[in-house]
Design a protein around this motif. Structure first.
Motif, PDB file in Angstrom:
ATOM      1  N   ARG A  87      51.190  33.800  26.665  1.00 42.18           N
ATOM      2  CA  ARG A  87      52.317  33.535  25.757  1.00 42.18           C
ATOM      3  C   ARG A  87      51.969  33.818  24.302  1.00 42.18           C
ATOM      4  NH1 ARG A  87      52.218  26.861  25.751  1.00 42.18           N
ATOM      5  NH2 ARG A  87      49.997  26.677  25.399  1.00 42.18           N
ATOM      6  N   GLY A  88      50.738  34.205  24.014  1.00 46.41           N
ATOM      7  CA  GLY A  88      50.394  34.502  22.641  1.00 46.41           C
ATOM      8  C   GLY A  88      49.191  35.442  22.565  1.00 46.41           C
ATOM      9  N   PRO A  89      49.341  36.518  21.751  1.00 50.74           N
ATOM     10  CA  PRO A  89      50.467  36.825  20.866  1.00 50.74           C
ATOM     11  C   PRO A  89      51.566  37.646  21.531  1.00 50.74           C
ATOM     12  CG  PRO A  89      48.731  38.410  20.495  1.00 50.74           C
ATOM     13  CD  PRO A  89      48.219  37.460  21.552  1.00 50.74           C
ATOM     14  N   PHE A  90      51.526  37.753  22.848  1.00 54.11           N
ATOM     15  CA  PHE A  90      52.599  38.420  23.583  1.00 54.11           C
ATOM     16  C   PHE A  90      53.002  37.506  24.725  1.00 54.11           C
ATOM     17  CE2 PHE A  90      48.697  39.450  25.687  1.00 54.11           C
ATOM     18  CZ  PHE A  90      48.987  39.519  27.037  1.00 54.11           C
ATOM     19  N   VAL A  91      54.210  37.664  25.202  1.00 54.82           N
ATOM     20  CA  VAL A  91      54.709  36.837  26.297  1.00 54.82           C
ATOM     21  C   VAL A  91      54.801  37.708  27.542  1.00 54.82           C
ATOM     22  CG1 VAL A  91      56.622  35.441  27.148  1.00 54.82           C
ATOM     23  CG2 VAL A  91      55.979  35.333  24.736  1.00 54.82           C
ATOM     24  N   GLU A  92      54.032  37.352  28.563  1.00 54.28           N
ATOM     25  CA  GLU A  92      54.055  38.096  29.811  1.00 54.28           C
ATOM     26  C   GLU A  92      53.590  37.174  30.935  1.00 54.28           C
ATOM     27  OE1 GLU A  92      54.924  39.830  32.485  1.00 54.28           O
ATOM     28  OE2 GLU A  92      55.080  41.454  31.000  1.00 54.28           O
ATOM     29  N   ALA A  93      54.544  36.720  31.733  1.00 57.86           N
ATOM     30  CA  ALA A  93      54.219  35.810  32.828  1.00 57.86           C
ATOM     31  C   ALA A  93      53.339  36.467  33.878  1.00 57.86           C
ATOM     32  CB  ALA A  93      55.504  35.284  33.473  1.00 57.86           C
ATOM     33  N   ASP A  94      53.357  37.810  33.949  1.00 60.13           N
ATOM     34  CA  ASP A  94      52.572  38.524  34.957  1.00 60.13           C
ATOM     35  C   ASP A  94      51.157  38.856  34.497  1.00 60.13           C
ATOM     36  OD1 ASP A  94      54.793  38.496  36.588  1.00 60.13           O
ATOM     37  OD2 ASP A  94      55.485  40.476  35.938  1.00 60.13           O
ATOM     38  N   ALA A  95      50.815  38.588  33.241  1.00 58.40           N
ATOM     39  CA  ALA A  95      49.490  38.939  32.734  1.00 58.40           C
ATOM     40  C   ALA A  95      48.401  38.227  33.536  1.00 58.40           C
ATOM     41  CB  ALA A  95      49.380  38.567  31.260  1.00 58.40           C
ATOM     42  N   ARG A  96      47.302  38.916  33.787  1.00 56.98           N
ATOM     43  CA  ARG A  96      46.198  38.352  34.549  1.00 56.98           C
ATOM     44  C   ARG A  96      44.864  38.758  33.918  1.00 56.98           C
ATOM     45  NH1 ARG A  96      49.815  35.826  35.920  1.00 56.98           N
ATOM     46  NH2 ARG A  96      50.523  35.267  38.023  1.00 56.98           N
ATOM     47  N   ALA A  97      43.855  37.945  34.153  1.00 61.64           N
ATOM     48  CA  ALA A  97      42.527  38.190  33.608  1.00 61.64           C
ATOM     49  C   ALA A  97      41.868  39.372  34.297  1.00 61.64           C
ATOM     50  CB  ALA A  97      41.669  36.936  33.761  1.00 61.64           C
ATOM     51  N   GLY A  98      40.906  39.965  33.604  1.00 65.61           N
ATOM     52  CA  GLY A  98      40.160  41.055  34.218  1.00 65.61           C
ATOM     53  C   GLY A  98      39.071  41.589  33.307  1.00 65.61           C
ATOM     54  N   PHE A  99      38.101  42.267  33.901  1.00 63.85           N
ATOM     55  CA  PHE A  99      37.007  42.903  33.171  1.00 63.85           C
ATOM     56  C   PHE A  99      37.258  44.403  33.073  1.00 63.85           C
ATOM     57  CE2 PHE A  99      35.043  39.137  35.107  1.00 63.85           C
ATOM     58  CZ  PHE A  99      34.351  38.586  34.028  1.00 63.85           C
ATOM     59  N   VAL A 100      36.858  44.977  31.955  1.00 64.19           N
ATOM     60  CA  VAL A 100      36.912  46.431  31.767  1.00 64.19           C
ATOM     61  C   VAL A 100      35.546  46.876  31.255  1.00 64.19           C
ATOM     62  CG1 VAL A 100      37.979  48.357  30.545  1.00 64.19           C
ATOM     63  CG2 VAL A 100      39.375  46.380  31.220  1.00 64.19           C
ATOM     64  N   GLY A 101      34.959  47.890  31.911  1.00 63.03           N
ATOM     65  CA  GLY A 101      33.708  48.457  31.432  1.00 63.03           C
ATOM     66  C   GLY A 101      32.470  48.054  32.194  1.00 63.03           C
ATOM     67  N   LEU A 102      32.629  47.510  33.391  1.00 60.90           N
ATOM     68  CA  LEU A 102      31.461  47.114  34.185  1.00 60.90           C
ATOM     69  C   LEU A 102      30.679  48.334  34.659  1.00 60.90           C
ATOM     70  CD1 LEU A 102      32.961  44.346  36.516  1.00 60.90           C
ATOM     71  CD2 LEU A 102      31.369  44.009  34.619  1.00 60.90           C
ATOM     72  N   ASN A 103      29.345  48.174  34.733  1.00 61.19           N
ATOM     73  CA  ASN A 103      28.526  49.177  35.402  1.00 61.19           C
ATOM     74  C   ASN A 103      27.498  48.477  36.276  1.00 61.19           C
ATOM     75  OD1 ASN A 103      26.021  48.707  33.943  1.00 61.19           O
ATOM     76  ND2 ASN A 103      26.957  49.761  32.194  1.00 61.19           N
ATOM     77  N   ALA A 104      26.724  49.233  37.009  1.00 60.98           N
ATOM     78  CA  ALA A 104      25.808  48.668  38.001  1.00 60.98           C
ATOM     79  C   ALA A 104      24.679  47.859  37.380  1.00 60.98           C
ATOM     80  CB  ALA A 104      25.225  49.785  38.865  1.00 60.98           C
ATOM     81  N   GLY A 105      24.440  48.051  36.099  1.00 63.65           N
ATOM     82  CA  GLY A 105      23.379  47.309  35.445  1.00 63.65           C
ATOM     83  C   GLY A 105      23.781  45.941  34.952  1.00 63.65           C
ATOM     84  N   HIS A 106      25.060  45.620  34.968  1.00 68.90           N
ATOM     85  CA  HIS A 106      25.514  44.342  34.443  1.00 68.90           C
ATOM     86  C   HIS A 106      25.237  43.215  35.429  1.00 68.90           C
ATOM     87  CE1 HIS A 106      28.369  46.759  31.718  1.00 68.90           C
ATOM     88  NE2 HIS A 106      27.391  46.259  30.983  1.00 68.90           N
ATOM     89  N   ARG A 107      24.877  42.046  34.890  1.00 67.48           N
ATOM     90  CA  ARG A 107      24.599  40.866  35.684  1.00 67.48           C
ATOM     91  C   ARG A 107      25.421  39.689  35.159  1.00 67.48           C
ATOM     92  NH1 ARG A 107      23.169  44.431  38.249  1.00 67.48           N
ATOM     93  NH2 ARG A 107      21.151  44.805  39.284  1.00 67.48           N
ATOM     94  N   PHE A 108      25.228  38.551  35.777  1.00 65.84           N
ATOM     95  CA  PHE A 108      26.066  37.404  35.411  1.00 65.84           C
ATOM     96  C   PHE A 108      26.018  37.067  33.927  1.00 65.84           C
ATOM     97  CE2 PHE A 108      26.961  32.889  34.820  1.00 65.84           C
ATOM     98  CZ  PHE A 108      28.246  32.834  35.328  1.00 65.84           C
ATOM     99  N   PRO A 109      24.866  37.073  33.257  1.00 67.00           N
ATOM    100  CA  PRO A 109      24.886  36.786  31.817  1.00 67.00           C
ATOM    101  C   PRO A 109      25.818  37.709  31.039  1.00 67.00           C
ATOM    102  CG  PRO A 109      22.648  36.629  32.627  1.00 67.00           C
ATOM    103  CD  PRO A 109      23.475  37.215  33.752  1.00 67.00           C
ATOM    104  N   ASP A 110      25.898  38.972  31.455  1.00 61.02           N
ATOM    105  CA  ASP A 110      26.796  39.917  30.778  1.00 61.02           C
ATOM    106  C   ASP A 110      28.259  39.528  30.996  1.00 61.02           C
ATOM    107  OD1 ASP A 110      24.647  41.881  30.006  1.00 61.02           O
ATOM    108  OD2 ASP A 110      24.459  41.982  32.185  1.00 61.02           O
ATOM    109  N   LEU A 111      28.570  39.098  32.224  1.00 63.13           N
ATOM    110  CA  LEU A 111      29.942  38.681  32.518  1.00 63.13           C
ATOM    111  C   LEU A 111      30.302  37.416  31.749  1.00 63.13           C
ATOM    112  CD1 LEU A 111      30.115  39.241  36.396  1.00 63.13           C
ATOM    113  CD2 LEU A 111      30.739  40.814  34.551  1.00 63.13           C
ATOM    114  N   LEU A 112      29.368  36.474  31.709  1.00 63.66           N
ATOM    115  CA  LEU A 112      29.614  35.229  30.999  1.00 63.66           C
ATOM    116  C   LEU A 112      29.829  35.501  29.511  1.00 63.66           C
ATOM    117  CD1 LEU A 112      28.369  32.588  29.331  1.00 63.66           C
ATOM    118  CD2 LEU A 112      29.955  32.211  31.229  1.00 63.66           C
ATOM    119  N   ARG A 113      29.003  36.373  28.925  1.00 65.61           N
ATOM    120  CA  ARG A 113      29.202  36.725  27.520  1.00 65.61           C
ATOM    121  C   ARG A 113      30.568  37.369  27.309  1.00 65.61           C
ATOM    122  NH1 ARG A 113      27.323  37.995  22.518  1.00 65.61           N
ATOM    123  NH2 ARG A 113      25.243  37.150  22.812  1.00 65.61           N
TER     124      ARG A 113
END
Length: 540
Positions: A365-391
Motif C-alpha cells: 500500500r505504500g508508496p504504491f497500492v497493489e493487492a497482488d504485490a508479492r515478495a521476491g529476490f532478483v539477482g541470485l546466483n549459485a554463489g549466494h548463501r543464506f547470509p546474502d539472502l538475509l542481507r
C-alpha cells in the motif's frame, strides 16, 4: 486538574497487543500492563476481531496497573486512548456491536478499491483527503459492505474505529478524531468531513453512520460509572480520545520537535514512514498514494507512506532458517536467530541482491497500492548463501523506506526511528545509508501510549501547548545521531534504481499470478491466509 492526581494512563490498542501505560505528568513511564490481542483470519481474505473481547481486554489491561501502582485510582488525572488505524467497527442500537470488526488487514474490499480508484472523481477525493484508496480503510470497507453485505450497515448506527470503540465504552460518547475522520472521509485542511470525499466513495446515503469529530487535545469526557466499575478507576476521570496510533507513535518518538526536515519511521511488523509539514506544504504525488494525517498541533499534518510488511520479512527469513536447522537437530528459537543477524550481515556483501519486501498476503500500500504485490529476490546466483539472502531482506526494508520518502518529496535531513527494528544496529546502518541521513533512536519505550497521554496532558492543562509538552516528553529522549556510511550510501544509490525499476516491471507478473490463484491453478489457490499474514500488526 485535581490536586494529588499525578498520573496519566495511555491506552494503545495495537493489532497484536493492547497496552495500558502509566506516566507521570513530566512524561516518565511508571508501569505497563499488557494483554495479548486476538483476531481471526478467513479464507476469503477476511480478518476480523471481536468488539466485546477488545473492550474486555482493555478493561483487563487497565486493572492490571492497579497491581503495579499503589492508590492508582485516586492518582489518575486523565485517561487517553489510541489504537490500530483503519478498519470498520460497527455499533448499533444500545451501542451493541453489529458484527465483528473488519480490521485494517482485511483484504475483502480489493474489488471495490479497484472500482472506486477508477472513477473520474477519485483524484478530487485524493486532493481533499491526501490519502490513496486501499483495502485497509473504512471508506473502502463501508463501500464494499454497501454493495456486498448491506445487511451489516442496515443494522448499524455508527461506524467507528478501534480507539473510538474503546472511547465509547469509557465515556458513552460516539466519536472519532480529526486524523481518522479527515484521511478517510474529510479534508485535512479543515479537519472536517468532506462532501467530495463521501460522494466519491458513493456513501452519501450512509453519512449518518459517521460520528462526531472530537479533538482529544482540546476536549475530554468523563469516565462513566459502568466503565469505572470495570476498570477500577474513579467515575468522572477525564478521558481524551487520541489520534490514530501511527501519529501518536510518531509524536512520542519525535516526528515534530521543531527541527526542519526531520522524519520518523516506525519499523515493526509494518513500516510507517512520516514527516511533519504545514497543511499548505503537503506534496500530493501524481500516483495518488499515501496518507495525510493530522497532528494534534494547529496547522500541522503528517505525510505518511506505509509498507504493509516490514520486519515480518525478516521473521519469514529466520523462520526458513529455523525450519532447515530443525530438520537436522534441535530447532533454534527466534531470539537465537535474531542474535545471529549482525554476524550474517558481516559475512555478506551489500547491494548484491534485490529483495522486494511484499510478504503480506494483502499486497502493498505504500508508496504504491497493489493487492497482488508479492515478495521476491532478483539477482541470485549459485554463489549466494543464506547470509546474502538475509542481507537482501534487510536491505529491502531500507529500499522500501526510501521508496516511501521519495514519494513524499525530498529525503529527510534526519530520521527518528522507533519500533522493533530500532534495536538492530544492522538495520539502523542500512536505513541511514539508504536515506543518506543520520538516524536517531528515542529511548521512549511506549511511544504510542505516550503520544495519546501527551494529548491528555495538554487537554487537562498540565501544559500550555503541545509544543511545550513535546519539549519535556519527547526531545530529551532522542539519542545521539548515527551517521550514514559514505561507501554504503553509494552502493544503495545504485541498488535503489534497480529496486524501483524491478518493482515497476513486476506488476503484470504479480497480476498474472493472482489470476492463476483465483482460477485455482496457482500457489495458495485455496486462499488460506498464511501464518505470516496472521502475525502482522506489531506497530499497529
Amino acid at each position: 486538574m485535581t490536586a494529588g492526581r499525578d498520573i496519566i494512563v495511555g491506552i494503545d490498542a495495537g493489532t497484536s497487543v493492547l497496552k495500558a501505560v502509566a506516566f507521570d505528568l513530566s512524561g516518565q513511564q511508571l508501569a505497563i500492563s499488557a494483554v495479548r490481542n486476538a483476531y481471526q483470519s478467513g479464507g476469503d481474505g477476511a480478518v476480523t476481531q471481536s468488539l466485546t473481547r477488545t473492550w474486555d481486554d482493555c478493561a483487563t489491561a487497565i486493572r492490571g496497573l492497579h497491581d503495579r501502582i499503589d492508590g492508582l485510582a485516586g492518582r489518575v488525572a486523565a485517561l487517553a486512548v489510541t489504537g490500530q488505524g483503519d478498519g470498520t467497527w460497527l455499533v448499533g442500537q444500545g451501542n451493541a456491536p453489529v458484527a465483528d470488526a473488519w480490521l485494517w488487514l482485511d483484504a475483502r474490499a480489493a474489488p471495490t478499491v479497484r472500482r472506486l480508484a477508477a472513477k473520474p472523481t477519485d483524484r478530487a477525493r485524493f486532493e481533499v483527503t491526501g490519502t490513496g484508496l486501499n483495502t485497509c480503510q473504512q471508506g473502502s470497507q463501508l463501500a464494499h459492505m454497501d454493495r456486498v453485505h448491506p445487511e451489516l450497515l442496515e443494522g448499524a448506527e455508527a461506524a467507528l474505529h478501534c480507539k473510538d470503540w474503546l472511547f465509547l465504552n469509557l465515556t458513552g460518547v460516539r466519536a472519532t478524531d480529526p486524523s481518522e475522520a479527515s484521511f478517510t472521509f474529510g479534508d485535512f485542511r479543515t479537519r472536517a468531513y468532506s462532501d467530495t470525499a463521501i460522494e466519491s466513495l458513493g456513501l452519501q446515503h450512509r453519512r449518518g453512520l459517521l460520528p462526531e469529530i472530537v479533538d482529544g487535545s482540546l476536549t475530554t469526557f468523563p469516565l462513566t460509572e459502568a466503565a469505572a466499575d470495570q476498570t477500577g478507576l474513579l467515575a468522572g476521570t477525564p478521558v481524551s480520545l487520541g489520534y490514530v496510533d501511527m501519529v501518536m507513535t510518531a509524536l512520542g518518538a519525535g516526528v515534530h520537535t521543531g527541527d526542519a526536515g526531520a522524519a520518523c519511521s516506525t519499523v515493526g511488523s509494518t513500516g510507517v514512514h512520516m514527516r511533519a509539514v504545514p497543511s499548505e506544504g503537503v506534496h500530493l504525488n501524481a500516483e495518488g498514494t499515501g496518507y495525510v494525517i493530522c497532528l494534534p498541533v494547529p496547522g500541522l499534518v503528517t505525510q505518511v507512506q506505509t509498507n504493509m510488511a516490514a520486519t515480518l520479512n525478516v521473521d519469514w527469513a529466520l523462520s526458513v532458517a529455523a525450519d532447515l536447522i530443525g530438520e537436522t537437530g534441535e530447532t533454534p528459537t527466534h531470539a537465537d536467530l535474531v542474535a545471529r543477524i549482525n554476524g550474517w550481515m558481516d559475512r555478506s556483501r551489500p547491494g548484491r541482491i534485490i529483495y522486494h519486501p511484499y510478504i503480506s498476503e494483502a499486497g502493498e500500500r505504500g508508496p504504491f497500492v497493489e493487492a497482488d504485490a508479492r515478495a521476491g529476490f532478483v539477482g541470485l546466483n549459485a554463489g549466494h548463501r543464506f547470509p546474502d539472502l538475509l542481507r537482501a531482506v534487510v536491505e529491502g526494508l531500507g529500499m522500501a523506506a526510501r521508496d516511501c520518502y521519495a514519494a513524499m518529496g525530498d529525503m529527510p535531513t534526519e530520521l527518528r526511528l522507533t519500533g522493533g527494528a530500532a534495536r538492530s544496529s544492522a538495520l539502523r546502518q542500512v536505513l541511514a545509508a539508504a536515506l543518506d541521513t543520520p538516524v536517531r533512536v528515542s529511548s521512549r519505550e511506549e511511544a504510542g501510549a505516550a503520544g495519546c497521554a501527551m494529548m491528555a496532558a495538554v487537554a487537562i492543562g498540565a501544559y500550555g501547548s503541545m509544543d511545550d509538552c513535546i519539549a519535556e516528553w519527547t526531545t530529551p529522549l532522542l539519542g545521539e545521531p548515527e551517521a550514514p556510511d559514505d561507501d554504503l550510501v553509494r552502493v544503495y544509490d545504485d541498488l535503489f534504481t534497480s529496486y524501483r525499476d524491478a518493482r515497476i516491471a513486476l506488476r503484470p507478473v504479480w497480476n498474472g499470478m493472482a489470476e492463476a490463484r483465483a482460477n485455482g491453478s496457482g500457489p495458495d489457490a485455496d486462499g488460506t491466509m498464511t501464518a505470516q499474514a496472521e502475525a502482522l500488526g506489531e506497530s499497529r
